[in-house]
Design a protein around this motif. Structure first.
Motif, PDB file in Angstrom:
ATOM      1  N   GLY A 145       0.785  -1.224   0.000  1.00 54.28           N
ATOM      2  CA  GLY A 145       0.000   0.000   0.000  1.00 54.28           C
ATOM      3  C   GLY A 145       0.812   1.266   0.000  1.00 54.28           C
ATOM      4  N   ALA A 146       2.136   1.173   0.208  1.00 58.36           N
ATOM      5  CA  ALA A 146       2.979   2.372   0.167  1.00 58.36           C
ATOM      6  C   ALA A 146       3.010   2.927  -1.255  1.00 58.36           C
ATOM      7  N   VAL A 147       2.988   4.259  -1.372  1.00 55.66           N
ATOM      8  CA  VAL A 147       3.028   4.865  -2.707  1.00 55.66           C
ATOM      9  C   VAL A 147       4.438   4.842  -3.274  1.00 55.66           C
ATOM     10  N   VAL A 186       7.812   3.675   8.447  1.00 61.65           N
ATOM     11  CA  VAL A 186       6.570   3.908   7.690  1.00 61.65           C
ATOM     12  C   VAL A 186       6.206   5.377   7.883  1.00 61.65           C
ATOM     13  N   HIS A 187       6.398   6.164   6.829  1.00 59.35           N
ATOM     14  CA  HIS A 187       6.143   7.607   6.930  1.00 59.35           C
ATOM     15  C   HIS A 187       4.673   7.875   6.604  1.00 59.35           C
ATOM     16  N   ASP A 223       3.649   6.079   3.230  1.00 58.52           N
ATOM     17  CA  ASP A 223       2.275   5.605   3.409  1.00 58.52           C
ATOM     18  C   ASP A 223       1.293   6.773   3.315  1.00 58.52           C
ATOM     19  N   ASN A 224       1.292   7.471   2.182  1.00 52.47           N
ATOM     20  CA  ASN A 224       0.461   8.671   2.030  1.00 52.47           C
ATOM     21  C   ASN A 224      -1.028   8.398   2.154  1.00 52.47           C
ATOM     22  N   ASP A 225      -1.467   7.195   1.836  1.00 58.16           N
ATOM     23  CA  ASP A 225      -2.895   6.858   1.894  1.00 58.16           C
ATOM     24  C   ASP A 225      -3.281   6.159   3.199  1.00 58.16           C
TER      25      ASP A 225
END
Length: 591
Positions: free
Chosen positions: A282-284, A338-339, A368-370
């Motif tokens: 899920g990380a962008v 995890v940012h 992890d923008n989302d």
């Protein structure tokens, strides 16, 4: 269900908070009256109104801010009339008979034969009280509001806020029952019914004045943080559950060395099993590494560190995470950062990449923008650490700063359990400098303060804060933990943006360190600024991002350390003046 219980207990603890004092007189004015027709409707109205207003504040826009301002003004007027009617109905009726009669009708306690309180009047008072109630945002309410801001309006947000308000209403009801008995005894033994009524009227007017002056969210809120935060954190530590876990624990369960397990037996840590670790998908984007999966990491001990680069608590934790990654790399530890962004500017990958370089982070970082990984772990904190054993199961977690020795002991336990023959060693002691240095917790009397209207409190400019509109502001001398703008600014949901050069921000604080998250604005041009403390150049009290003369430049959007008091920590007035337009200011933090 666990979070609802936590929220309920957090609300119940607000009775211990000094910042609840201004609304107590409104509640005690109903003492001695029937619970069903008086107390219950009032507390129900208060709880429901607070839950609604808090929901709108967490997920609404500028329209919600304006609506709440009008509601607060109407409530202040209503409760002031109520207080006057208690203090002296005869004198007040000569001045404004219709409104005071209305106040008396709300009171319904004139001691006349046959008088009886009505549920409607009590409900109106409860709604007014709910509009004014601004409880101190301790760890539990902070958890609820952070979840609301991240996930938007949903049933869970409303249920948690209702549970929080219900907890506060429960503790107030118990206090009211006890207070009613005391008042009844005083009336019977001393015959001072009218005097009690007058004292309550004076207390209500004092409460209205405190709320109108912002003391409930300013001075009293700061006093309360010290008295309830420890209780609330203890509740979180005992009851908060990881969705992927059966019974999580923050404390390391084994403080012994490998020899304690027996020389011939495989070492087995006593850390609890919190269930399988969720996916890292899920990380962008990934920095310092190609994308990693839990399957690829099987056989390794993994430390997952949730962070965001402008968070002072994350910054102060980073030296320890770096040191653990380096010290235990050869033993089989994999650290993954995890940012998960708090502000919109932290979603810009170039900003994160620059921060990773600045903090000298060499381990993999998932952007992890989302909030996909964040939600998979059921996380609610910055920073948060989760330790995953070699079989892919979560065995330990810790939220916030601190507990570094316990976390490192847990790392060693799981490495030994995975087969490492590492010798026992002392915990890491990183040489942290600047903003990375640990806080002076004994002397912190100021707390995190946001400048965007969505979460702004304790605003002290002469003008009211205007949402999403350019406006001229001015500020005199703020009191402790108040801040104000001067010059022409546009205040958005997350930040205040300077529209013309020579605007400033003032803050009266008490802490060793003062930090401010700043950015150069949309133009990305450097913005020069000058800092003063008590009207003078900071000298030896300057932070890492300015010189002794107070001069500095905003070159990127990040946290800037502006003050570090070199001597005794005392209350000081900080001011920053920007010599160029375009500066964006997001949040103050202290250490």
């Amino acid at each position: 269900m666990t979070l609802i219980i936590i929220a309920y207990l957090g609300g119940a603890l607000t009775i211990l908070s000094p910042c609840i004092l201004p609304i107590l007189p409104f509640v005690f004015a109903r003492a001695g009256q029937p619970f069903i027709r008086s107390t219950l409707p009032m507390l129900t109205g208060m709880a429901a109104t607070f839950a609604l207003v808090a929901t709108l504040a967490a997920v609404g826009g500028s329209w919600a801010i304006h609506a709440n301002e009008y509601g607060r003004f109407a409530a202040i007027v209503l409760l002031a009339v109520f207080g006057v009617s208690l203090l002296s109905p005869r004198v007040a009726s000569m001045v404004a008979r219709p409104v005071v009669d209305f106040g008396n009708s709300l009171l319904n306690a004139s001691d006349k034969p046959g008088s009886a309180p009505t549920a409607a009047s009590s409900l109106i008072l409860g709604v007014a009280t709910g509009l004014l109630w601004a409880p101190c945002a301790g760890p539990i309410l902070g958890l609820v509001l952070t979840g609301a801001a991240l996930q938007g309006a949903n049933i869970q947000t409303t249920l948690l806020l209702v549970a929080y308000a219900a907890g506060a209403a429960t503790s107030l009801a118990l206090a009211l029952i006890a207070g009613g008995r005391i008042f009844a005894a005083l009336k019977q033994s001393l015959g001072i019914s009218e005097r009690i009524r007058q004292v309550l009227g004076a207390a209500i007017l004092a409460g209205v004045a405190a709320i109108a002056l912002g003391l409930d969210t300013g001075l009293l809120a700061r006093l309360s943080y010290a008295s309830t935060a420890a209780f609330e954190q203890a509740v979180l530590d005992r009851l908060h559950a990881n969705p992927a876990a059966g019974a999580p624990s923050e404390a390391v369960g084994n403080g012994t060395t490998v020899a304690a397990a027996g020389a011939m037996q495989p070492f087995r840590s006593s850390l609890p099993d919190e269930g399988y670790a969720p996916s890292l998908n899920g990380a962008v984007e990934w920095l310092n590494s190609p994308p990693l999966t839990t399957e690829q990491l099987r056989g390794k001990v993994v430390l997952v560190d949730f962070w965001t680069y402008s968070c002072i608590n994350c910054i102060r934790t980073t030296p320890y995470v770096r040191a653990w990654a380096e010290k235990y790399k050869e033993q089989g530890l994999v650290v993954i950062g995890v940012h998960a962004p708090e502000f919109a500017f932290e979603k810009k990958i170039d900003n994160v990449r620059r921060a990773v370089d600045d903090f000298k982070i060499g381990y993999p970082v998932a952007i992890d923008n989302d909030y996909t990984i964040w939600r998979a772990f059921g996380n609610s904190y910055w920073p948060a650490h989760y330790l995953i054993d070699a079989s892919g199961r979560i065995r330990y977690h810790h939220f916030g700063e601190g507990n570094y020795d316990q976390t490192e002991q847990a790392i060693q336990d799981l490495l030994r359990e995975a087969g490492s023959d590492m010798a026992a060693s002392a915990p890491v002691a990183p040489d942290a400098k600047g903003a990375e240095a640990g806080p002076d917790t004994k002397n912190i009397r100021s707390g995190e303060t946001y400048l965007g209207y969505k979460r702004a409190t304790s605003f002290a400019s002469r003008e009211n804060l205007s949402a999403d509109a350019s406006r001229q502001y001015s500020v005199a001398e703020p009191t402790l933990n108040e801040w104000g703008l001067s010059g022409i600014w546009t205040v958005g949901a997350e930040q205040a943006t300077l529209d013309q050069a020579n605007g400033g921000i003032a803050y009266r604080f008490s802490a060793r360190d003062l930090h401010l998250v700043l950015g150069p604005g949309a133009a990305s041009k450097p913005v020069r600024f000058k800092v003063t403390i008590d009207g003078k150049a900071p000298g030896a009290d300057h932070g890492a991002d300015i010189d002794a003369g107070g001069n500095g430049t905003v070159t990127s959007t990040r946290l800037y350390q502006l003050i570090r008091q070199s001597g005794d920590v005392e209350a000081r007035t900080f001011e920053i003046r920007f010599l160029d337009a375009g500066a964006e200011a997001y949040a103050f933090t202290f250490g």
